[in-house]
Design an enzyme around this catalytic site. Structure first.
Site, short mmCIF file in Angstrom:
data_model
loop_
_atom_site.label_atom_id
_atom_site.label_comp_id
_atom_site.label_asym_id
_atom_site.label_seq_id
_atom_site.Cartn_x
_atom_site.Cartn_y
_atom_site.Cartn_z
N HIS A 1 0.93 -1.20 0.28
CA HIS A 1 0.08 0.01 -0.04
C HIS A 1 0.91 1.34 -0.08
O HIS A 1 1.78 1.45 0.67
CB HIS A 1 -0.93 -0.01 1.08
CG HIS A 1 -1.75 1.00 1.29
ND1 HIS A 1 -1.98 2.24 2.36
CD2 HIS A 1 -3.00 1.33 0.55
CE1 HIS A 1 -2.57 2.97 2.25
NE2 HIS A 1 -3.38 2.63 1.06
N HIS B 1 -0.66 10.50 -2.39
CA HIS B 1 -1.98 10.05 -2.02
C HIS B 1 -3.04 11.43 -1.73
O HIS B 1 -4.04 11.34 -2.07
CB HIS B 1 -1.94 9.57 -0.77
CG HIS B 1 -3.37 9.09 -0.16
ND1 HIS B 1 -4.10 7.91 -0.68
CD2 HIS B 1 -3.93 9.53 0.87
CE1 HIS B 1 -5.24 8.02 0.04
NE2 HIS B 1 -5.31 9.05 1.12
#
Length: 151
Positions: free
Chosen positions: A40, A83
Site C-alpha cells: 500500500h 495520495h
C-alpha cells in the site's frame, strides 16, 4: 486539463495492455497467487510513501504481488504519484526543512503547484509516528512517468 487527465489514463492503460499482450503467450504457464499481498502506497510502513524508492523496495519482497499508488495532476499538468490532494503536515517538510503548520495544509494543494516547486518539498525525513519502522530518506513526490519509465 480534462484532456490531459484522459491522455494520462489512456497512456497507462495502453502500457498495461501492451505489457499483457506481449507476455500473453507466456501467461499460459503462470500460476497466479491465491492471495494478493499489496504494498500500500509502496509499503508506507517501511519507506516514504508513494515514492520511487518505496516501490523499488516493495518489488524486492518475494511475497508482494501488487503495488498500490495514487496520482494527482499539478498546476502545470504533470501526473504525480501522491495520495493526498495537498502536502500533508504529518509527514512532509518545506524545502527549508521546516514543519508545515496544520492550518496551512490546504495552502499546499497539489493542483495549485507547479512540479518544479512541488519536488522541492521533503517527503521522507520527517518522523511519521504512525510508522516507527519507516526509513528516513530525503526524497520527493515523483512524476508518474519517472516511476514507469525511469529517469
Amino acid at each position: 486539463m480534462k484532456l490531459n487527465i484522459l491522455f494520462s489514463f489512456l497512456t497507462v492503460a495502453l502500457i498495461s495492455g501492451c505489457s499483457q499482450s506481449t507476455h500473453q503467450s507466456n501467461m499460459q504457464n503462470v500460476s497466479f497467487p491465491s492471495f494478493s499481498a499489496e504494498a500500500h502506497r509502496g509499503g508506507r510502513g517501511l519507506m516514504p510513501e508513494n515514492t520511487i524508492i518505496a516501490m523499488q523496495n516493495a518489488m524486492t519482497m518475494d511475497h508482494i504481488t501488487t503495488l498500490e499508488m495514487d496520482t494527482h495532476i499539478t498546476k502545470d499538468n504533470k501526473v504525480v504519484v501522491t495520495h493526498d490532494d495537498y502536502l500533508s503536515p504529518s509527514f512532509m517538510l518545506t524545502p527549508e526543512g521546516k514543519e508545515i503548520p496544520k492550518e496551512d495544509a490546504k495552502k499546499y494543494a497539489i493542483f495549485q503547484m507547479n512540479y518544479d516547486l512541488l519536488k522541492t518539498f521533503d517527503i521522507g525525513t520527517k518522523v511519521n509516528t504512525g510508522f516507527p519502522q519507516q526509513k528516513k530518506i530525503k526524497t520527493f513526490i515523483p512524476l508518474l512517468a519517472d516511476f514507469l519509465f525511469g529517469k
